[in-house]
Design a protein around this motif. Structure first.
Motif, PDB file in Angstrom:
ATOM      1  N   ASN A 131      36.911  36.618  25.095  1.00 55.18           N
ATOM      2  CA  ASN A 131      38.163  36.951  25.754  1.00 55.18           C
ATOM      3  C   ASN A 131      37.925  37.133  27.265  1.00 55.18           C
ATOM      4  O   ASN A 131      37.141  37.989  27.660  1.00 55.18           O
ATOM      5  CB  ASN A 131      38.715  38.234  25.137  1.00 55.18           C
ATOM      6  CG  ASN A 131      40.130  38.526  25.591  1.00 55.18           C
ATOM      7  OD1 ASN A 131      40.537  38.124  26.668  1.00 55.18           O
ATOM      8  ND2 ASN A 131      40.872  39.220  24.762  1.00 55.18           N
ATOM      9  N   VAL A 133      39.520  38.437  29.716  1.00 50.26           N
ATOM     10  CA  VAL A 133      39.952  39.627  30.455  1.00 50.26           C
ATOM     11  C   VAL A 133      39.324  40.911  29.920  1.00 50.26           C
ATOM     12  O   VAL A 133      39.701  42.001  30.345  1.00 50.26           O
ATOM     13  CB  VAL A 133      41.497  39.773  30.482  1.00 50.26           C
ATOM     14  CG1 VAL A 133      42.130  38.525  31.065  1.00 50.26           C
ATOM     15  CG2 VAL A 133      42.050  40.072  29.105  1.00 50.26           C
TER      16      VAL A 133
ATOM     17  N   THR B 216      48.628  31.158  24.007  1.00 51.61           N
ATOM     18  CA  THR B 216      47.446  32.012  23.889  1.00 51.61           C
ATOM     19  C   THR B 216      46.910  32.021  22.460  1.00 51.61           C
ATOM     20  O   THR B 216      45.710  32.064  22.241  1.00 51.61           O
ATOM     21  CB  THR B 216      47.799  33.454  24.309  1.00 51.61           C
ATOM     22  OG1 THR B 216      48.428  33.414  25.584  1.00 51.61           O
ATOM     23  CG2 THR B 216      46.560  34.323  24.378  1.00 51.61           C
ATOM     24  N   ASN B 243      46.269  38.577  27.647  1.00 54.13           N
ATOM     25  CA  ASN B 243      46.135  37.253  28.247  1.00 54.13           C
ATOM     26  C   ASN B 243      47.487  36.583  28.457  1.00 54.13           C
ATOM     27  O   ASN B 243      47.698  35.909  29.457  1.00 54.13           O
ATOM     28  CB  ASN B 243      45.244  36.368  27.371  1.00 54.13           C
ATOM     29  CG  ASN B 243      43.774  36.677  27.557  1.00 54.13           C
ATOM     30  OD1 ASN B 243      43.194  36.297  28.562  1.00 54.13           O
ATOM     31  ND2 ASN B 243      43.200  37.411  26.626  1.00 54.13           N
ATOM     32  N   ASP B 317      43.542  40.654  35.437  1.00 54.57           N
ATOM     33  CA  ASP B 317      42.657  39.504  35.266  1.00 54.57           C
ATOM     34  C   ASP B 317      41.437  39.623  36.168  1.00 54.57           C
ATOM     35  O   ASP B 317      41.538  39.427  37.371  1.00 54.57           O
ATOM     36  CB  ASP B 317      43.410  38.208  35.571  1.00 54.57           C
ATOM     37  CG  ASP B 317      42.583  36.989  35.202  1.00 54.57           C
ATOM     38  OD1 ASP B 317      41.381  37.149  34.894  1.00 54.57           O
ATOM     39  OD2 ASP B 317      43.136  35.884  35.206  1.00 54.57           O
TER      40      ASP B 317
END
Lengths: 373, 322
Positions: A131, A133, B216, B243, B317
């Motif tokens: 992932n 982030v 996603t 995300n 992010d």
């Protein structure tokens, strides 16, 4: 490196296990027995028989390589063990018995117990498998915390230890995936796969996206972890040299079926199935003249509507009339190799493999990875 | 997040505002018509008009005199005096109208962000499910309706018909009200306009969030999260949602400009004394200073919304923080 597993590894592995076996587990049952597995994908244009009647077995501490061309059902076979197929994929029949427990009839909720704690996966191209982030350490700690119910601190500490184990300094746990190199990400992915001390680790093309130097490092790491932790591995790759270096047994798949399966040393030195022979001779060999590199003409059949007989018939140099009509039965040889080919009729068949153009080079290729030809 | 990243974004924001100030000046001078013609009074003598033009500085050349004067006073926070509101400072006029709009848009946006993102995430996660089919159709309907089209039936049903809420305005005129009573009165007036604004925005945000989640969902790290045996809700919450949120941050910030513009119709339908209503009145009267101030305010808030989005984005992010 291709040596056969030493006796005694079985009990050691199960004894090493830190986490308890699933409640329903039969301690005497083999680690993993897959029987007659069939997986279909439904597409608007029809139903694809991606995996059709695949059977295999994995024992404690063993490494099984699954080889074959793209689209032959390697990854589908592995992902269907814990049912991680895309939404349009379904297991149609067969059984997946882990410690004697059949996972196929389990509901999604029941199956979650077996994911990662029993069977974890090192995905290919770890960039997208992590992932972007979330911190790498947190992603490793997550299954420890959620699945094993450890405290957050204990999970983080364990994550740092696991990173150390795969050769990443523990303090890099706070890094994000994009801050790590491709090789480091793959190492982190391996650390994550080890988080719950699983019974089986599946490597789905774990070295494919990496450059050759890093590939070698990752393979060495897997080899070391296997030795130290007694891991049971299923390694999916189209790179035969990876299997030759890492695995005890190899299963060659073609068009959703097992073509040949057996000890790496046997299959690579004396391939019996024409497809295995062709596959080995189409693999580049550093010692051979590169002009002799063989290709297999044609393409795998359309799995929406596979041919009635042997699926390799259309590309096989030894094709006979029977091949086009009858599905070849699996024949097991005395040396532990299982082959599905009409060239070997009847049970307990013996005898030398037929000579093929390019097969001589095949033996060279295999012997170059085998210290004792 | 590095100080360098924030500083760079801040400099970008300030440069944008400078450009906007210049553009703002040019834009309104290019419009046809003039303040004295807008009074539509045939009895004005040429002498009086000339005197008025001199008084407002309109007799001087646009460049450099008017622009320089404009830039200097804008920098000092002096945006001039309203022509329509008989010489009242523009800053005061705008400040009076900004409060109601911030209230209306702020509450509407807050509701829409929470509900829209939640709805979109749920719909996209179970694409084709009941929630998705109902939610997505409703979202499309509200997304395609301007605020006044949503507002009219609300007024007809809930204000004129059932009488649950007042038809228009922000307060009930007359009478001495205690603070609690005044707040309740304001709340009652807020319900319908906020609903109209929020419904439209929920439609927009849930459709965008849905497609973001759908995209996603097919990422490899979602398969990883599922392979880890995490509960479905946790996969959504801690892997898919963060995300999928990334493109939304930018979209919401960009959207803010359209929201203020779009709120003009909502404010007219509900007779809400905000910037939208004021803009229409100022346009009608060719009130240059007032229009300039409103446009500047909207532009600056959009620039700062984008600045805030950049900061939030950097927080969400890690890849853009460098």
């Amino acid at each position: 490196m291709t040596g056969v597993r030493e006796p005694g590894a079985v009990s050691a592995t199960r004894g090493r296990r830190q986490v308890p076996l699933p409640r329903l587990a039969d301690p005497a049952a083999p680690l993993l027995v897959v029987e007659d597995l069939a997986v279909r994908f439904s597409l608007p244009s029809g139903s694809v028989k991606a995996v059709d009647g695949v059977s295999f077995r994995l024992d404690d501490g063993e490494a099984l390589g699954i080889a074959g061309e793209s689209g032959c059902g390697k990854t589908t076979t592995a992902l269907s063990l814990v049912r991680l197929l895309p939404a349009n994929g379904r297991i149609r029949s067969g059984s997946v018995k882990l410690f004697g427990i059949d996972l196929v009839p389990k509901t999604e909720k029941q199956l979650a117990r077996y994911r990662w704690r029993e069977i974890s996966i090192v995905f290919q191209g770890a960039m997208n498998a992590l992932n972007p982030v979330r911190r790498v350490g947190d992603q490793i700690a997550e299954p420890i915390e959620v699945r094993l119910g450890r405290s957050r601190d204990a999970s983080r500490k364990r994550a740092a230890e696991l990173l150390d184990l795969v050769g990443i300094p523990g303090q890099r746990a706070s890094a994000y995936p994009h801050e790590l190199s491709g090789g480091m990400r793959q190492r982190a992915m391996i650390a994550m796969a080890l988080a719950c001390d699983p019974a089986i680790v599946i490597g789905d093309e774990p070295t494919t996206a990496l450059d050759v130097m890093v590939q070698a490092q990752i393979l060495q790491l897997l080899e070391r972890l296997r030795r130290e932790l007694g891991l049971s591995l299923i390694l999916i790759t189209h790179d035969l040299s990876v299997i030759a270096e890492t695995c005890d047994r190899v299963m060659v798949m073609y068009a959703g079926k097992v073509a040949e399966e057996g000890p790496v040393t046997r299959v690579f030195t004396a391939p019996r199935h024409p497809y295995t022979q062709k596959l080995l001779s189409s693999f580049p060999n550093i010692h051979a003249d590169r002009r002799t590199l063989d290709v297999i003409p044609g393409q795998p059949p359309d799995l929406r509507n596979p041919p009635p007989g042997c699926r390799f018939a259309a590309r096989c140099p030894f094709v006979m009339d029977v091949c086009r009509e009858v599905v070849p039965p699996e024949v097991t040889f005395g040396d532990g190799v299982r082959v599905a080919c009409h060239l070997y009729p009847g049970r307990d068949a013996a005898g030398p493999p037929p000579r093929v153009v390019g097969a001589t080079r095949t033996c060279d290729a295999a012997s170059s990875t085998d210290p004792a030809p | 997040m590095s100080a360098h990243y924030i500083l760079r974004k801040l400099v970008q924001a300030i440069l944008t505002i400078v450009a906007i100030v210049a553009l703002n000046f040019v834009l309104f001078r290019m419009m046809p018509g003039s303040p004295e013609r807008a009074t539509k009074n045939p009895h004005l003598t040429p002498e009086f008009i000339a005197a008025e033009r001199a008084k407002w500085g309109l007799d001087k050349p646009l460049f450099p005199d008017q622009l320089v004067a404009f830039a200097i006073s804008t920098a000092q926070g002096d945006l001039g005096y309203s022509i329509k509101y008989r010489g009242q400072p523009v800053v005061e006029v705008v400040a009076d109208a900004a409060g109601p709009t911030v209230l209306l848009i702020g509450i509407g946006e807050a509701i829409a962000i929470v509900v829209g993102l939640w709805l979109g995430a749920r719909s996209g996660w179970r694409r084709g499910g009941v929630m998705d089919r109902i939610g997505n159709s409703l979202s499309l309907i509200f997304y395609s309706m301007p605020y006044f089209v949503i507002g009219m039936p609300l007024i007809i049903i809930f204000a004129a018909g059932l009488g649950w809420f007042p038809t228009s305005g922000m307060t009930t005129p007359g009478g001495d009200k205690g603070p609690a009573e005044a707040l309740f009165d304001l709340g009652r007036h807020l319900v319908l306009p906020v609903t109209a604004v929020a419904l439209g925005l929920i439609g927009a945000y849930s459709i965008l969030m849905r497609s973001s989640i759908v995209e996603t969902r097919s990422e490899d790290y979602i398969t990883t999260a599922r392979a880890k045996g995490l509960p479905d809700a946790l996969v959504l919450r801690s892997h898919a949602f963060p995300n999928a949120l990334l493109p939304m941050v930018t979209l919401i910030a960009i959207n803010l400009g359209y929201v203020v513009a779009g709120a003009i119709t909502a404010e007219i339908v509900f007779n809400w004394p905000g910037l939208g209503l004021l803009t229409v009145q100022a346009l009608d009267a060719r009130d240059y200073p007032l229009l300039q101030a409103i446009f500047l305010l909207i532009a600056v808030s959009v620039v700062f919304a984008n600045f805030a989005a950049d900061i939030v984005y950097g927080y969400l992010d890690p890849r853009v923080r460098a």
